[in-house]
Scaffold this motif. Structure first.
Motif, mmCIF file in Angstrom:
data_model
loop_
_atom_site.group_PDB
_atom_site.id
_atom_site.type_symbol
_atom_site.label_atom_id
_atom_site.label_comp_id
_atom_site.label_asym_id
_atom_site.label_seq_id
_atom_site.Cartn_x
_atom_site.Cartn_y
_atom_site.Cartn_z
ATOM 1 N N CYS A 1 4.361 4.990 -7.252
ATOM 2 C CA CYS A 1 4.326 5.975 -8.342
ATOM 3 C C CYS A 1 5.735 6.378 -8.777
ATOM 4 N N ASP A 2 6.687 6.377 -7.844
ATOM 5 C CA ASP A 2 8.070 6.723 -8.178
ATOM 6 C C ASP A 2 8.702 5.739 -9.151
ATOM 7 N N LEU A 3 8.113 4.557 -9.326
ATOM 8 C CA LEU A 3 8.635 3.577 -10.278
ATOM 9 C C LEU A 3 8.355 3.974 -11.726
ATOM 10 N N MET B 1 -3.812 7.885 -7.476
ATOM 11 C CA MET B 1 -3.528 6.870 -6.464
ATOM 12 C C MET B 1 -3.757 7.383 -5.036
ATOM 13 N N ARG B 2 -3.799 8.687 -4.856
ATOM 14 C CA ARG B 2 -4.095 9.221 -3.517
ATOM 15 C C ARG B 2 -5.465 8.755 -3.027
ATOM 16 N N GLU C 1 2.647 12.444 -12.370
ATOM 17 C CA GLU C 1 1.909 13.231 -11.374
ATOM 18 C C GLU C 1 0.405 13.030 -11.502
ATOM 19 N N THR C 2 -0.091 12.789 -12.713
ATOM 20 C CA THR C 2 -1.507 12.445 -12.887
ATOM 21 C C THR C 2 -1.790 11.118 -12.198
ATOM 22 N N LEU C 3 -0.895 10.148 -12.394
ATOM 23 C CA LEU C 3 -1.027 8.855 -11.740
ATOM 24 C C LEU C 3 -0.976 9.007 -10.223
ATOM 25 N N ARG C 4 -0.043 9.797 -9.744
ATOM 26 C CA ARG C 4 0.096 10.014 -8.298
ATOM 27 C C ARG C 4 -1.197 10.605 -7.719
ATOM 28 N N GLY D 1 0.809 -1.215 0.000
ATOM 29 C CA GLY D 1 0.000 0.000 0.000
ATOM 30 C C GLY D 1 0.842 1.264 0.000
ATOM 31 N N ASP D 2 2.087 1.161 -0.434
ATOM 32 C CA ASP D 2 2.999 2.306 -0.473
ATOM 33 C C ASP D 2 2.883 2.975 -1.849
#
Length: 126
Positions: free
Chosen positions: A23-25, A50-51, A44-47, A17-18
């Protein structure tokens, strides 16, 4: 990281759940063709997407069953077991395709049976 390490990290971080490190991948200009969410462009759209992920699921596991890596590409057959915040269970077979460039996921596509995910949208017309 090489392609195998990136793919292994993808599942490891998802199952922990990290989502920030997950997203950093992805490369800053990544493209993802996600079967439920559609085309997602940019890390950043993905990040941002995922929030909200933890608000949808009380538990989530995506367990790899078969991994094939060749150079900068990988395909993974996996199984998702999840429970929504409302208590509905989800079981789905999945195939993910990855393209990794310079240690980051530049492109990803996933394919799965969408029927188990209908519990996320209570409107039967959609």
């Amino acid at each position: 990281m090489d392609t195998r390490e990136v793919v292994e990290s993808y599942y490891d971080l998802a199952n922990k759940g990290d989502w920030s490190r997950w997203c950093d991948l992805f490369a800053p200009d990544q493209v993802m063709d996600e079967q439920l969410a559609g085309r997602v462009e940019g890390r950043e759209t993905l990040r941002s997407m995922m929030r909200g992920f933890p608000d949808m699921y009380s538990s989530f596991a995506n367990v790899p069953r078969h991994v094939v890596v060749e150079g900068g590409q990988a395909a993974v057959v996996s199984h998702i077991s999840a429970r929504t915040r409302g208590g509905a269970g989800i079981e789905a077979e999945v195939v993910n395709y990855f393209r990794v460039v310079d240690g980051l996921i530049s492109y990803m596509a996933n394919f799965h049976d969408t029927v188990p995910f209908h519990v996320l949208d209570p409107d039967p017309r959609s």
